[in-house]
Enzyme design. Structure first.
Site, PDB file in Angstrom:
ATOM      1  N   ASP A   1     -16.588   1.779  31.092  1.00 46.46           N
ATOM      2  CA  ASP A   1     -15.621   0.707  31.025  1.00 46.46           C
ATOM      3  C   ASP A   1     -16.216  -0.598  31.616  1.00 46.46           C
ATOM      4  OD1 ASP A   1     -14.167   2.661  29.657  1.00 46.46           O
ATOM      5  OD2 ASP A   1     -13.447   3.272  31.565  1.00 46.46           O
TER       6      ASP A   1
ATOM      7  N   HIS B   1      -9.321   6.419  32.821  1.00 49.58           N
ATOM      8  CA  HIS B   1     -10.263   6.346  31.376  1.00 49.58           C
ATOM      9  C   HIS B   1      -9.751   6.671  30.177  1.00 49.58           C
ATOM     10  CE1 HIS B   1     -14.199   6.227  29.457  1.00 49.58           C
ATOM     11  NE2 HIS B   1     -14.092   7.264  29.241  1.00 49.58           N
TER      12      HIS B   1
HETATM   13  N1  LIG Z   1     -16.752   9.291  30.617  1.00 52.40           N
HETATM   14  C1  LIG Z   1     -17.085   8.349  29.542  1.00 52.40           C
HETATM   15  O1  LIG Z   1     -17.160   7.241  29.632  1.00 52.40           O
HETATM   16  C2  LIG Z   1     -17.343   9.167  28.580  1.00 52.40           C
HETATM   17  C3  LIG Z   1     -18.043   8.410  27.302  1.00 52.40           C
HETATM   18  C4  LIG Z   1     -18.343   9.133  26.356  1.00 52.40           C
HETATM   19  C5  LIG Z   1     -18.409  10.645  26.174  1.00 52.40           C
HETATM   20  N2  LIG Z   1     -17.753  11.103  27.257  1.00 52.40           N
HETATM   21  C6  LIG Z   1     -17.420  12.714  27.153  1.00 52.40           C
HETATM   22  O2  LIG Z   1     -18.783  13.352  27.554  1.00 52.40           O
HETATM   23  C7  LIG Z   1     -18.790  14.679  26.897  1.00 52.40           C
HETATM   24  C8  LIG Z   1     -19.988  14.983  26.188  1.00 52.40           C
HETATM   25  O3  LIG Z   1     -20.201  14.249  25.110  1.00 52.40           O
HETATM   26  P1  LIG Z   1     -21.659  14.186  24.163  1.00 52.40           P
HETATM   27  O4  LIG Z   1     -21.626  13.167  23.124  1.00 52.40           O
HETATM   28  O5  LIG Z   1     -22.748  14.481  24.942  1.00 52.40           O
HETATM   29  O6  LIG Z   1     -21.281  15.583  23.350  1.00 52.40           O
HETATM   30  P2  LIG Z   1     -22.274  16.636  22.739  1.00 52.40           P
HETATM   31  O7  LIG Z   1     -21.614  17.659  21.991  1.00 52.40           O
HETATM   32  O8  LIG Z   1     -23.391  15.827  22.285  1.00 52.40           O
HETATM   33  O9  LIG Z   1     -22.976  17.468  23.945  1.00 52.40           O
HETATM   34  C9  LIG Z   1     -22.174  18.258  24.779  1.00 52.40           C
HETATM   35  C10 LIG Z   1     -23.358  19.254  25.520  1.00 52.40           C
HETATM   36  O10 LIG Z   1     -22.374  20.133  26.338  1.00 52.40           O
HETATM   37  C11 LIG Z   1     -23.102  21.342  26.121  1.00 52.40           C
HETATM   38  N3  LIG Z   1     -22.045  22.355  26.689  1.00 52.40           N
HETATM   39  C12 LIG Z   1     -20.956  22.909  25.872  1.00 52.40           C
HETATM   40  N4  LIG Z   1     -20.324  23.778  26.481  1.00 52.40           N
HETATM   41  C13 LIG Z   1     -20.876  23.854  27.841  1.00 52.40           C
HETATM   42  C14 LIG Z   1     -21.008  24.685  28.769  1.00 52.40           C
HETATM   43  N5  LIG Z   1     -19.971  25.706  28.961  1.00 52.40           N
HETATM   44  N6  LIG Z   1     -21.852  24.701  29.783  1.00 52.40           N
HETATM   45  C15 LIG Z   1     -22.651  23.604  29.751  1.00 52.40           C
HETATM   46  N7  LIG Z   1     -22.996  23.033  28.457  1.00 52.40           N
HETATM   47  C16 LIG Z   1     -22.090  23.020  27.625  1.00 52.40           C
HETATM   48  C17 LIG Z   1     -23.355  21.609  24.644  1.00 52.40           C
HETATM   49  O11 LIG Z   1     -24.055  22.537  24.520  1.00 52.40           O
HETATM   50  C18 LIG Z   1     -23.886  20.184  24.389  1.00 52.40           C
HETATM   51  O12 LIG Z   1     -25.163  20.195  24.500  1.00 52.40           O
HETATM   52  C19 LIG Z   1     -17.724  14.634  25.971  1.00 52.40           C
HETATM   53  O13 LIG Z   1     -16.525  15.244  26.557  1.00 52.40           O
HETATM   54  C20 LIG Z   1     -17.407  13.007  25.788  1.00 52.40           C
HETATM   55  O14 LIG Z   1     -15.918  12.797  25.439  1.00 52.40           O
HETATM   56  C21 LIG Z   1     -17.257  10.483  28.324  1.00 52.40           C
END
Ligand SMILES: NC(=O)c1ccc[n+]([C@@H]2O[C@H](COP(=O)([O-])OP(=O)(O)OC[C@H]3O[C@@H](n4cnc5c(N)ncnc54)[C@H](O)[C@@H]3O)[C@@H](O)[C@H]2O)c1
Length: 490
Positions: A325, A352
């Site tokens: 952000d 957030h």
């Molecule tokens: N904080 C922020 O500003 C922000 C910004 C963007 C995304 N996010 C969040 O980050 C998260 C991940 O996003 P992404 O685009 O990388 O998703 P993605 O689906 O590309 O990757 C997620 C990963 O997590 C893994 N995973 C799922 N369950 C798991 C478990 N129990 N143990 C370990 N790994 C596991 C999956 O295998 C995958 O590799 C989402 O929740 C998204 O909303 C947060």
């Protein structure tokens, strides 16, 4: 941060200085070693080494060796000492490396940092870095990734080559962070792991996911930086991934699809975060925990409750990563005002998600003013920037690359502070007493043990006060949802 014991002395080396034999590069190739052929200036003096020509010297921060005044003529004692050590002088590119005997109590030259045999990987570092000791280079380079730092862009351009150059025995003790990424194979996890692997602050990178980590780890492990990389796959390997970690970053979980809110992710991600943080509480209870998985407004209370359940709760070490952000706010303000985004800093407080994201444009540095309609549009864009990316990716996920950048920025700030760097400030969603919300994001002063203190909300405009008032009910509901989830967990 330890003070360096090496300084550059100009004008010491004559053309008669011995050349070194050819040396072996980190890739195993033999590189010809250049001998000293420093042209004289109009006054018959030799120019300073490395970046000490006027343009370049101005671009290196003074405390890191930049600026002309440090280059000084030799006292007689120093000159004598330089004669003694002449055979040990190191010349690389246009740089001349020499020991810096202290005028007060000259040290035996043999003990000087600059005289120690240098590993080949250090010798090929860019000329402008040659006169800096490794600790300084590392912190300088780490800072160069921090857009708030008023350092020259040249530092950032040096990043990859210099990072690759500093390795091995001379690297400071402090640059030894052991970092785990949970969810390392995902859209955020992979580029985040790449940035961490590329950092001189990290010495060990452990990558956990339920899929693909052997491949991701094998791939990253071939990068010529010193951090070791190991992949861990599936719950039975999670404890080994976590043991000994200083920092754990968690981007595990599902991302949004178009039309979804962050809260729509709760059902899936709450369980994932609770499971992973329970493992952290058991296997690395002292580590800093940085949660990226959404909804952050709920996953931080979940993490706190899990740590409480295990009797190892320390609110100063649990962070909701909201850095994206801030990064977005800086970028959008810079775009509107024609500024360099690297020099803009907008604190973003609250939470957030949607309207809980509260950019404090009134506290922006440099100071910026917008007419109310433009301000409203700007704030709306910052609050909905994640949705902008989700829509643009059309079902292929949410922000990953910018999030990886923001996550890396946060981890580097945290590690810098853990290493003793002073004045490190980042915003993060944490346990808070700033409002009647039990969790809230504000600028934080980071220290060796995590949060040193909250810097509070500060002076804000009536418009910003209204935004906070409007955000609090939603924040409280998301927090309660997270806390209840853990209480009801079997
Ligand atoms: N904080 C922020 O500003 C922000 C910004 C963007 C995304 N996010 C969040 O980050 C998260 C991940 O996003 P992404 O685009 O990388 O998703 P993605 O689906 O590309 O990757 C997620 C990963 O997590 C893994 N995973 C799922 N369950 C798991 C478990 N129990 N143990 C370990 N790994 C596991 C999956 O295998 C995958 O590799 C989402 O929740 C998204 O909303 C947060």
């Amino acid at each position: 941060m330890k003070e360096p014991d090496c300084k550059m002395l100009s004008g010491l080396v004559g053309a008669d200085s011995p050349s070194h034999s050819d040396r072996v590069s980190p890739t195993g190739r033999t590189e010809p070693h250049r001998t000293t052929t420093h042209p004289k200036t109009a006054h018959g003096e030799r120019p300073s080494a490395g970046l000490r020509d006027s343009a370049d010297a101005a671009e290196i921060p003074r405390d890191l060796g930049g600026g002309a005044p440090e280059a000084r003529p030799l006292s007689r004692g120093q000159a004598e000492q330089s004669r003694e050590v002449r055979c040990s002088v190191e010349v690389v590119g246009d740089s001349v490396l020499l020991p810096a005997p202290s005028p007060a109590s000259p040290r035996p030259a043999r003990l000087s940092h600059a005289l120690r045999p240098r590993p080949a990987c250090q010798r090929r570092s860019p000329p402008q870095l040659q006169h800096l000791c490794p600790g300084h280079v590392c912190s300088w380079l780490a800072s160069s990734l921090d857009p708030r730092a008023s350092l020259d862009r040249r530092a950032a351009r040096c990043w990859s080559s210099a990072v690759a150059s500093w390795a091995g025995p001379d690297t400071g003790q402090e640059n030894n962070a052991k970092v785990a990424v949970l969810g390392a194979s995902g859209g955020i996890g992979q580029p985040l792991s790449l940035l961490l692997k590329n950092s001189p602050l990290v010495s060990r990178l452990t990558l956990y996911d339920i899929a693909h980590t052997p491949g991701v780890a094998a791939d990253l492990s071939h990068i010529e930086t010193r951090a070791t990389v190991k992949g861990y796959l599936g719950p039975e390997q999670l404890p080994d991934c976590l043991k000994g970690c200083d920092v754990v970053v968690i981007p595990a979980g599902v991302p949004r699809k178009p039309g979804m809110t962050r809260d729509d992710l709760f059902n899936t991600n709450a369980t994932i975060v609770a499971t992973l943080t329970a493992a952290c509480a058991q296997h690395c209870p002292e580590a800093m925990i940085c949660i990226i998985s959404n909804p952050v407004n709920s996953t931080i209370p979940i993490t706190a409750e899990v740590f409480k359940k295990h009797g190892v709760y320390n609110p100063n070490k649990i962070f909701g990563v909201t850095t994206l952000d801030i990064v977005r706010a800086n970028t959008f303000v810079a775009e509107l005002k024609g500024l360099d985004p690297a020099r803009v800093n907008v604190p973003v407080i609250g939470g957030h998600a949607g309207k809980t994201i509260i950019p404090l444009i009134s506290q922006c540095t440099p100071k910026v003013d917008f007419p109310q309609d433009q301000l409203t549009t700007l704030i709306g864009r910052i609050q909905e920037a994640g949705t902008e990316v989700v829509k643009a990716k059309a079902g292929a996920g949410s922000a990953t690359l910018s999030m990886a950048y923001a996550g890396a920025r946060f981890v580097f700030s945290l590690v810098d502070a853990m290493n003793g760097k002073e004045g490190v400030i980042e915003c993060s969603f944490i346990k808070s007493q700033e409002t009647d919300c039990p969790y809230f994001s504000t600028p934080l002063l980071l220290g060796k043990k995590g949060i040193e203190k909250s810097l509070g909300i500060g002076k804000i405009s009536p418009f910003e006060e209204k935004m906070i008032a409007e955000a609090i009910p939603e924040l409280k509901a998301s927090i309660k949802k997270g806390e209840e989830f853990v209480k009801n967990m079997k």
